[in-house]
Write an enzyme that holds these catalytic residues in place. Structure first.
Site, PDB file in Angstrom:
ATOM      1  N   SER A   8       4.807  -2.098   7.114  1.00  0.00           N
ATOM      2  CA  SER A   8       4.532  -1.694   8.515  1.00  0.00           C
ATOM      3  C   SER A   8       5.286  -0.429   8.662  1.00  0.00           C
ATOM      4  CB  SER A   8       4.482  -2.496   9.419  1.00  0.00           C
ATOM      5  OG  SER A   8       4.382  -2.278  10.687  1.00  0.00           O
ATOM      6  N   TYR A  24       9.443  -9.181  14.443  1.00  0.00           N
ATOM      7  CA  TYR A  24       8.536  -8.498  13.805  1.00  0.00           C
ATOM      8  C   TYR A  24       9.183  -7.369  12.837  1.00  0.00           C
ATOM      9  CZ  TYR A  24       4.019  -6.184  12.200  1.00  0.00           C
ATOM     10  OH  TYR A  24       3.096  -5.811  11.441  1.00  0.00           O
TER      11      TYR A  24
HETATM   12  P1  NAD Z   1      -5.579  -9.664  10.758  1.00  0.00           P
HETATM   13  O1  NAD Z   1      -4.990 -10.834  11.630  1.00  0.00           O
HETATM   14  O2  NAD Z   1      -6.852  -8.977  10.977  1.00  0.00           O
HETATM   15  O3  NAD Z   1      -5.678 -10.276   9.361  1.00  0.00           O
HETATM   16  C1  NAD Z   1      -4.922 -10.989   8.741  1.00  0.00           C
HETATM   17  C2  NAD Z   1      -5.441 -12.173   7.896  1.00  0.00           C
HETATM   18  O4  NAD Z   1      -4.565 -12.991   7.458  1.00  0.00           O
HETATM   19  C3  NAD Z   1      -6.473 -13.018   8.717  1.00  0.00           C
HETATM   20  O5  NAD Z   1      -7.546 -13.251   8.284  1.00  0.00           O
HETATM   21  C4  NAD Z   1      -5.580 -14.446   8.789  1.00  0.00           C
HETATM   22  O6  NAD Z   1      -6.509 -15.509   9.233  1.00  0.00           O
HETATM   23  C5  NAD Z   1      -4.875 -14.397   7.663  1.00  0.00           C
HETATM   24  N1  NAD Z   1      -3.812 -15.159   7.913  1.00  0.00           N
HETATM   25  C6  NAD Z   1      -2.670 -15.214   8.920  1.00  0.00           C
HETATM   26  N2  NAD Z   1      -1.588 -16.026   8.598  1.00  0.00           N
HETATM   27  C7  NAD Z   1      -1.800 -16.600   7.540  1.00  0.00           C
HETATM   28  C8  NAD Z   1      -1.531 -17.704   6.522  1.00  0.00           C
HETATM   29  N3  NAD Z   1      -0.251 -18.139   7.142  1.00  0.00           N
HETATM   30  N4  NAD Z   1      -1.838 -17.984   5.295  1.00  0.00           N
HETATM   31  C9  NAD Z   1      -3.102 -17.217   4.994  1.00  0.00           C
HETATM   32  N5  NAD Z   1      -3.816 -16.378   5.570  1.00  0.00           N
HETATM   33  C10 NAD Z   1      -3.230 -16.126   7.006  1.00  0.00           C
HETATM   34  O7  NAD Z   1      -4.351  -8.904  10.672  1.00  0.00           O
HETATM   35  P2  NAD Z   1      -4.075  -7.269   9.937  1.00  0.00           P
HETATM   36  O8  NAD Z   1      -3.794  -6.411  10.918  1.00  0.00           O
HETATM   37  O9  NAD Z   1      -4.905  -7.040   8.839  1.00  0.00           O
HETATM   38  O10 NAD Z   1      -2.496  -7.775   9.323  1.00  0.00           O
HETATM   39  C11 NAD Z   1      -2.565  -7.507   7.738  1.00  0.00           C
HETATM   40  C12 NAD Z   1      -1.097  -7.103   7.553  1.00  0.00           C
HETATM   41  O11 NAD Z   1      -0.824  -5.897   8.151  1.00  0.00           O
HETATM   42  C13 NAD Z   1       0.166  -7.973   8.122  1.00  0.00           C
HETATM   43  O12 NAD Z   1       1.074  -8.137   7.169  1.00  0.00           O
HETATM   44  C14 NAD Z   1       0.436  -7.040   9.277  1.00  0.00           C
HETATM   45  O13 NAD Z   1       1.751  -7.403   9.859  1.00  0.00           O
HETATM   46  C15 NAD Z   1       0.053  -5.715   8.792  1.00  0.00           C
HETATM   47  N6  NAD Z   1       0.177  -4.566   9.515  1.00  0.00           N
HETATM   48  C16 NAD Z   1      -0.905  -4.514  10.505  1.00  0.00           C
HETATM   49  C17 NAD Z   1      -0.699  -3.471  11.581  1.00  0.00           C
HETATM   50  C18 NAD Z   1      -1.486  -3.291  12.497  1.00  0.00           C
HETATM   51  O14 NAD Z   1      -1.644  -2.405  13.522  1.00  0.00           O
HETATM   52  N7  NAD Z   1      -2.848  -4.093  12.769  1.00  0.00           N
HETATM   53  C19 NAD Z   1      -0.068  -2.555  11.294  1.00  0.00           C
HETATM   54  C20 NAD Z   1       1.025  -2.426  10.143  1.00  0.00           C
HETATM   55  C21 NAD Z   1       1.006  -3.562   9.460  1.00  0.00           C
END
Ligand code: NAD
Length: 256
Positions: A143, A156
């Site tokens: 991130s 975070y």
């Molecule tokens: P999201 O919630 O849309 O997708 C995450 C998926 O992971 C979901 O389907 C959830 O059910 C699953 N999940 C969560 N905890 C879990 C666990 N313990 N075991 C198995 N599955 C699990 O979120 P996203 O935004 O796509 O996030 C994905 C990654 O991207 C994360 O690491 C997040 O920190 C990172 N990220 C997100 C953003 C943002 O703005 N959305 C920005 C930078 C980084």
């Protein structure tokens, strides 16, 4: 011909958001994909959607046994493992340390670090033996919060900084057999969940239109994961974290 023809990947948290976009794109590029995902309805949806090219496995990335089983089931079904994508994560909704009640901090810390940090360690370790056989690679979702303050709260931001160190150290330990890289998105339009310990685990509140117009779509990022997984295109890239934030590093200095 796809960039990942004949390859097999395992994606954590591939049931929604960024992980789901990576799964779709990997299939388009010729890969078959195992997905470890916590939510059962998302596992069912994945199993129905891709004509057998994707296998959803219900599990929790903070469990050693679930990671081990996900690797085993992916290899049993698709024959090998070439790419491990560590991606499942949760957020702290910018909670400042001072705003986390002392009696909830330990639980909030464990909840976030168990997924965002321990989940990546366990997944990488579980995949190691199979990736050694194929001389494969790992790609981790980091991130912008891995580089700068302000992309989350203390929990975070510190977890994502830890992942930058994890990527670099692991790349060094596994070089030259297995390449290890990361992708650092900025704000992405997903329903990334907050912490149950802080009563944040409902869907995120609606974002103001001006925020939405600045944010990335998960599909904007998927090509980065293809590139880093491709031996042809990223053969000599390891220990890197790809900044996909439209210049957050510049704004941190110039404000623009
Ligand atoms: P999201 O919630 O849309 O997708 C995450 C998926 O992971 C979901 O389907 C959830 O059910 C699953 N999940 C969560 N905890 C879990 C666990 N313990 N075991 C198995 N599955 C699990 O979120 P996203 O935004 O796509 O996030 C994905 C990654 O991207 C994360 O690491 C997040 O920190 C990172 N990220 C997100 C953003 C943002 O703005 N959305 C920005 C930078 C980084």
């Amino acid at each position: 011909m796809g960039a990942l023809d004949g390859k097999v990947a395992l994606v954590t948290g591939g049931g929604a958001g960024i992980g789901r976009a990576v799964v779709e794109r990997y299939v388009e590029e010729g890969a078959r994909v195992g997905v470890i995902e916590r939510r059962a309805e998302r596992v069912d949806e994945l199993n129905a959607a891709f004509n057998g090219a994707v296998m959803g496995i219900q599990g929790d990335v903070s469990s050693t046994e679930d990671n081990r089983r996900a690797v085993e089931e992916t290899v049993r079904r698709f024959g090998q493992l070439d790419v491990f994508v560590g991606n499942a994560g949760i957020f702290d909704r910018f909670a400042k340390l001072a705003d986390v009640p002392l009696d909830k901090l330990s639980q909030a810390f464990d909840e976030l670090y168990n997924v965002n940090v321990k989940g990546y360690f366990l997944g990488a370790r579980a995949a190691l033996e199979e990736l050694t056989k194929t001389e494969g690679c790992m790609v981790f979702t980091v991130s912008v919060a891995g580089f700068f303050a302000g992309g989350g709260g203390t929990l975070y931001t510190s977890s994502k900084h830890a992942l930058v160190g994890f990527v670099r150290q692991l790349a060094s330990e596994l070089n030259p057999t297995i390449r290890v890289n990361g992708v650092a998105p900025g704000g992405v339009l997903t329903d990334l969940r907050g912490l149950a310990a802080l009563d944040q685990d409902a869907p995120p509140p609606p974002r103001p239109p001006e925020a939405v117009s600045r944010m990335q779509q998960p599909s904007d990022l998927a090509g980065c994961y293809v590139f880093l997984a491709s031996k042809a295109d990223a053969k000599h890239i390891t220990g890197s974290v790809l900044d996909t934030t439209s210049g957050a590093w510049s704004r941190s200095i110039t404000g623009r």
